[in-house]
Design an enzyme around this catalytic site. Structure first.
Site, mmCIF file in Angstrom:
data_model
loop_
_atom_site.group_PDB
_atom_site.id
_atom_site.type_symbol
_atom_site.label_atom_id
_atom_site.label_comp_id
_atom_site.label_asym_id
_atom_site.label_seq_id
_atom_site.Cartn_x
_atom_site.Cartn_y
_atom_site.Cartn_z
ATOM 1 C CG LEU A 245 -2.149 -0.895 1.182
ATOM 2 C CD1 LEU A 245 -2.956 -0.750 2.464
ATOM 3 C CD2 LEU A 245 -3.040 -0.594 -0.017
ATOM 4 C CE LYS A 246 6.093 0.813 3.348
ATOM 5 N NZ LYS A 246 6.444 -0.613 3.262
ATOM 6 C CB CYS A 255 8.114 -10.475 -11.648
ATOM 7 S SG CYS A 255 9.629 -11.374 -11.306
HETATM 8 C C1 UGA Z 1 7.334 -10.146 -7.376
HETATM 9 C C2 UGA Z 1 6.335 -10.820 -6.428
HETATM 10 O O1 UGA Z 1 6.178 -10.050 -5.244
HETATM 11 C C3 UGA Z 1 6.835 -12.229 -6.053
HETATM 12 O O2 UGA Z 1 5.872 -12.867 -5.265
HETATM 13 C C4 UGA Z 1 7.060 -13.013 -7.349
HETATM 14 O O3 UGA Z 1 7.561 -14.300 -7.099
HETATM 15 C C5 UGA Z 1 8.047 -12.283 -8.227
HETATM 16 O O4 UGA Z 1 7.529 -10.961 -8.516
HETATM 17 C C6 UGA Z 1 8.207 -13.081 -9.499
HETATM 18 O O5 UGA Z 1 7.242 -13.159 -10.270
HETATM 19 O O6 UGA Z 1 9.249 -13.713 -9.671
HETATM 20 P P1 UGA Z 1 9.647 -8.828 -7.114
HETATM 21 O O7 UGA Z 1 9.598 -8.607 -8.595
HETATM 22 O O8 UGA Z 1 10.935 -9.264 -6.514
HETATM 23 O O9 UGA Z 1 8.562 -9.940 -6.684
HETATM 24 O O10 UGA Z 1 9.220 -7.423 -6.471
HETATM 25 P P2 UGA Z 1 8.163 -6.893 -5.370
HETATM 26 O O11 UGA Z 1 8.765 -6.879 -4.039
HETATM 27 O O12 UGA Z 1 6.882 -7.579 -5.534
HETATM 28 O O13 UGA Z 1 8.033 -5.346 -5.869
HETATM 29 C C7 UGA Z 1 7.564 -5.026 -7.175
HETATM 30 C C8 UGA Z 1 7.527 -3.526 -7.377
HETATM 31 O O14 UGA Z 1 6.487 -2.935 -6.593
HETATM 32 C C9 UGA Z 1 8.805 -2.800 -6.983
HETATM 33 O O15 UGA Z 1 9.122 -1.830 -7.964
HETATM 34 C C10 UGA Z 1 8.445 -2.165 -5.652
HETATM 35 O O16 UGA Z 1 9.208 -1.030 -5.328
HETATM 36 C C11 UGA Z 1 6.994 -1.813 -5.875
HETATM 37 N N1 UGA Z 1 6.223 -1.624 -4.625
HETATM 38 C C12 UGA Z 1 6.009 -2.658 -3.777
HETATM 39 C C13 UGA Z 1 5.694 -0.362 -4.331
HETATM 40 O O17 UGA Z 1 5.867 0.615 -5.107
HETATM 41 N N2 UGA Z 1 4.958 -0.204 -3.192
HETATM 42 C C14 UGA Z 1 4.730 -1.227 -2.337
HETATM 43 O O18 UGA Z 1 4.009 -1.007 -1.305
HETATM 44 C C15 UGA Z 1 5.271 -2.477 -2.627
#
Ligand code: UGA
Length: 423
Positions: A245-246, A255
């Site tokens: 939620l950020k 991904c």
């Molecule tokens: C994501 C999924 O979370 C994993 O469960 C999945 O296995 C993986 O893709 C995959 O398909 O292999 P990941 O790509 O490592 O993992 O990244 P996340 O931690 O999910 O973050 C994704 C993006 O969302 C980032 O750019 C992050 O900064 C952003 N984000 C995340 C926000 O802007 N706000 C948030 O509150 C959370």
């Protein structure tokens, strides 16, 4: 203990290989990249990922893990995990050619009655193509999508929220689930096709959630509200959940963008388009642009020849991965507006195809800058004392797109502090 082969030693393959070896299984990691195999065999990790090198070295010492480029080495394994990339094609669909080529090569080497496990994120019905390519009655195909986040891959491996095992053969499915020895995780037994969709639907749902969060942040800014308070209160509703939620500069990484596009393309092909996915992708471009607009507004309407210090290049903290990073998208937009960019990142040393100065020295980075734009939520940025850098800057302006820093502390040091989601 089982004998496991992991095909592909990228993020997912390496984390899984190291994870299974730590659990006591005998693992062989197979990759066509001979330089990578040499590196891994000597205990060096080609990726920046928390604890992975420590675990790798331990398992090498105990002879629980080995690496090779020789596909015939799968012959010793009861379980063969496919952890190959499925990159995005020009039309948005996922390219499964690595999976299909490798299964053709593998087939004749597979042990009798072994199990091929698809861990890569693959489009619906890929498992049927894998089965066709293997073309052996005695070999089962199980779909077991990965849910590893970069930066916390091992933690996710050892303590997963859920393990999804797709296969109608209950015995084979149970065998695969047992390999994880994760007593607390919920194991979801399902069919192969549902397992494939669970992965795409999960990542796409999270991307849609984030796009909505960023839209709410933009909307709140047009009012007197504070989106952080709005989102916090929303998250207290268990149905919504407090995670993801950020607000930020948009979502990225290897991904989400790829998986949203692949699901969108697959649904379109099946004649059941999912317009929410188009909207999430479009909204994400708006999220990048919004940070640039904030910067422009703070600097009097134009970015031409303005010197911007960008903090953070990776797509999120605790990884060196800059692929599909929102930070890079924002930098490209800033450059297109005529800004001059210097980047500061604790880990990333350079970015392919982007000629900007990158340093890990904050003083060097901010000297002469008109504004700082924080794009990745590295905790290291919190340690920086604004008083120690303010005199080096041309103008004291900071735009914190991740709401990471303490506003008061920066304002006390004389900065104009611009957050994300409130005025
Ligand atoms: C994501 C999924 O979370 C994993 O469960 C999945 O296995 C993986 O893709 C995959 O398909 O292999 P990941 O790509 O490592 O993992 O990244 P996340 O931690 O999910 O973050 C994704 C993006 O969302 C980032 O750019 C992050 O900064 C952003 N984000 C995340 C926000 O802007 N706000 C948030 O509150 C959370």
């Amino acid at each position: 203990m089982a004998k496991i082969a992991i095909i592909g030693t990228g993020y997912v393959g390496l984390a899984s290989a190291v994870g299974f070896a730590h659990l006591g299984h005998d693992v062989v990691g197979i990759d066509i990249d001979k330089a990578k195999i040499a590196k891994l065999s000597s205990g060096q990790s080609p990726i920046f990922e928390k604890d992975i090198e420590v675990f790798l070295k331990k398992s090498l010492k105990k002879k629980k893990i080995a690496f090779t480029s020789d596909y015939s080495k799968v012959a010793g394994s009861q379980f063969v995990f496919l952890c190959l990339p499925t990159p995005q094609l020009d039309d948005g669909a996922a390219d499964v050619s690595f999976i299909l080529e490798s299964t053709k090569m593998l087939s004749r080497h597979l042990k009798k009655s072994s199990t091929v496990v698809i861990k890569s994120t693959v489009p619906v019905n890929t498992w049927k193509l894998v089965k066709e390519n293997i073309n052996r009655e005695d070999v089962s195909v199980v779909s077991n999508p990965e849910f590893l986040r970069e930066g916390t891959a091992l933690q996710d491996f050892f303590k997963p929220d859920r393990i999804v095992v797709g296969c109608t053969d209950e015995v084979k499915a149970t065998e695969v689930a047992r390999l994880y020895k994760a007593k607390k995780a919920k194991v979801v037994f399902t069919d192969n096709t549902s397992a494939e969709i669970i992965k795409y639907a999960s990542n796409s749902f999270l991307a849609i959630k984030l796009s909505f969060v960023n839209e709410i942040a933009a909307y709140a800014e047009s009012t007197d509200a504070n989106a952080l308070e709005v989102l916090n209160a929303m998250g207290l509703d268990k149905r919504i959940g407090k995670d993801f939620l950020k607000p930020g500069p948009g979502w990225g990484g290897m991904c989400f963008p790829k998986d949203v596009s692949a699901l969108k393309e697959s649904a379109r092909e099946k004649n059941v388009p999912i317009p929410l996915l188009d909207a999430a992708l479009e909204s994400n471009l708006k999220a990048h642009a919004r940070i640039v607009d904030k910067c422009k507004k703070a600097l009097g309407g134009s970015l031409k020849d303005k010197k911007i210090s960008v903090w953070g290049l990776s797509f999120k903290a605790n990884t060196d991965d800059t692929r599909f990073s929102p930070a890079i998208s924002v930098i490209e937009l800033l450059l297109a507006e005529g800004a001059q960019i210097k980047a500061f990142d604790p880990i990333v040393k350079n970015v392919e195809n982007l000629s900007i100065e990158v340093s890990d020295d904050v003083k060097k980075n901010v000297t002469g800058a008109d504004a700082i734009v924080l794009l990745t939520e590295w905790q290291e940025f919190k340690e920086i004392d604004p008083k120690k850098i303010s005199d080096l800057m041309n103008q004291k302006i900071i735009i914190d797109s991740r709401n990471l820093l303490h506003k008061n502390k920066w304002e006390k040091a004389g900065f104009v502090f611009i957050g994300n989601g409130y005025n």
